[in-house]
Design an enzyme around this catalytic site. Structure first.
Site: not given
Ligand code: SAM
Length: 214
Positions: A47, A72, A121, A125, A157, A194-197
């Site tokens: 993941e 992460e 993320d 942009k 989402d 997931t948490e965000y979900e």
């Molecule tokens: N997957 C989790 C959820 O759905 O609840 C977290 C979503 S959060 C919006 C995106 C996570 O991806 C953040 O914790 C960020 O630090 C991590 N992340 C983004 N780009 C990354 C990368 N290139 N390598 C490792 N982690 C990354």
């Protein structure tokens, strides 16, 4: 843009170092031998952007025959995934506190059976397109580490990011195996949130999922 509330956790580094069996300090050293080192013959599922680890831990409990690796880059976030992993007490979870851009230095060719991108993320942009985890340079990395029948499972989402990702994967020549515009409506009981979900679906936002293969 997603904004994770970040708290400064100066103790996080030390805590992550206290559990080298769970938090892999030098993932390069395991390249080509993840399964053999921890769980011989197990498929390896990765993941990317594991966040606080809810999905990873839920999946690891549901699929004890799979080795799950969560990547992460934020120390202050992955430390919560470590807590959850210790609570879960599942031996099939490993964590990597690194940037997924370096994926190929952690995994050998064809070492990974599945990659999960959960609520990545969206970088809305245009000038940030290259940062999106479904931009072609990331797809190139995923293609190299995935097995021939390996899959990418993406959940979000964000309709804009979803559409972009489907298009990017198709343009790359990938096969879209499944496209679901409302995961919760169609859930047959196999979806792990997931948490965000949880947060976004509570607000009434639809959750989308795409599954693709090279
Ligand atoms: N997957 C989790 C959820 O759905 O609840 C977290 C979503 S959060 C919006 C995106 C996570 O991806 C953040 O914790 C960020 O630090 C991590 N992340 C983004 N780009 C990354 C990368 N290139 N390598 C490792 N982690 C990354």
């Amino acid at each position: 843009m997603y904004r994770m509330r970040l708290r400064n956790k100066p103790w996080a580094k030390e805590k992550l170092e206290q559990y080298p069996q769970v938090v892999i300090q030098r993932p390069e050293g395991l390249k080509g031998s993840w399964a053999a080192s921890f769980f011989p013959d197990a498929p390896v599922h990765v993941e990317i952007g594991t966040g606080k680890g809810q999905f990873l831990c839920g999946m690891a409990q549901k699929h004890p025959d799979v080795l799950f690796v969560g990547i992460e880059r934020m120390q202050s976030v992955i430390v919560s995934a470590l807590d959850k992993t210790l609570e879960t007490d599942a031996g099939n979870i490993k964590l990597v506190n690194r940037n997924a851009a370096d994926l190929e230095s952690f995994f050998d060719e064809s070492e990974v059976e599945r990659i999960y991108l959960n609520f990545s993320d969206p970088w809305p942009k245009n000038r940030h397109e290259k940062r999106r985890l479904t931009y072609r340079t990331f797809l190139e990395k995923f293609e190299r580490v995935l097995t021939a029948k390996g899959e990418i499972h993406l959940k979000t989402d964000n309709a804009g990011f979803f559409e972009y990702s489907l298009q990017s994967m198709e343009q790359y020549g990938m096969n879209l195996l499944s496209v679901d515009w409302d995961v919760h409506e169609n859930d047959v009981g196999d979806n792990v949130m997931t948490e965000y979900e949880e947060k976004f679906s509570r607000r009434g936002q639809k959750i989308m999922r795409g599954i693709a293969r090279f």
